[in-house]
Design a protein around this motif. Structure first.
Motif, short mmCIF file in Angstrom:
data_model
loop_
_atom_site.label_atom_id
_atom_site.label_comp_id
_atom_site.label_asym_id
_atom_site.label_seq_id
_atom_site.Cartn_x
_atom_site.Cartn_y
_atom_site.Cartn_z
N TYR A 45 -17.20 119.38 -14.25
CA TYR A 45 -18.26 120.25 -14.78
C TYR A 45 -18.37 120.06 -16.29
CZ TYR A 45 -17.76 122.54 -10.28
OH TYR A 45 -17.71 122.80 -8.93
N TYR A 90 -23.36 123.67 -13.54
CA TYR A 90 -22.83 122.77 -14.56
C TYR A 90 -22.17 121.53 -13.96
CZ TYR A 90 -23.79 126.71 -17.57
OH TYR A 90 -24.43 127.72 -18.25
N LEU A 91 -22.34 121.33 -12.67
CA LEU A 91 -21.70 120.22 -11.96
C LEU A 91 -22.21 118.85 -12.44
CD1 LEU A 91 -19.88 119.22 -9.61
CD2 LEU A 91 -21.92 119.38 -8.15
#
Length: 97
Positions: A45, A90-91
């Motif tokens: 992330y 947020y990956l």
């Protein structure tokens, strides 16, 4: 110059998720508030933009920069759906082991 078409470039504001994944060395290289990556549950992330927004304060996120933050994330948030859902935004991609 009739008939010529100029292709429009596509600009990406964030790193494109990759199927190939990321290494822990790449995560470790992004270990500051200016570029903060963390590995959580075998996924990487980019938490940089979350640092200033985290309800628990910036320190809770900056301590995860460049690390495997799985234990810290689970210890703080357990199985809570909202933090996990926020994290998904947020990956970057999978962590290659």
């Amino acid at each position: 110059m009739r008939g010529q078409v100029t292709p429009t470039p596509v600009v990406s504001a964030t790193p494109t998720p990759t199927i190939a994944g990321y290494t822990m060395e790449q995560v470790k290289a992004n270990n500051s508030a200016q570029k903060c990556w963390s590995a959580i549950d075998s996924k990487v992330y980019d938490l940089t933009n979350w640092i200033s927004s985290h309800p628990g304060g910036a320190g809770a996120i900056t301590s995860l920069c460049g690390t495997d933050g799985t234990a810290a994330f689970k210890g703080q948030h357990g199985g809570s759906g909202q933090p996990a859902s926020r994290l998904a935004g947020y990956l970057l991609g999978p962590l290659n082991k």
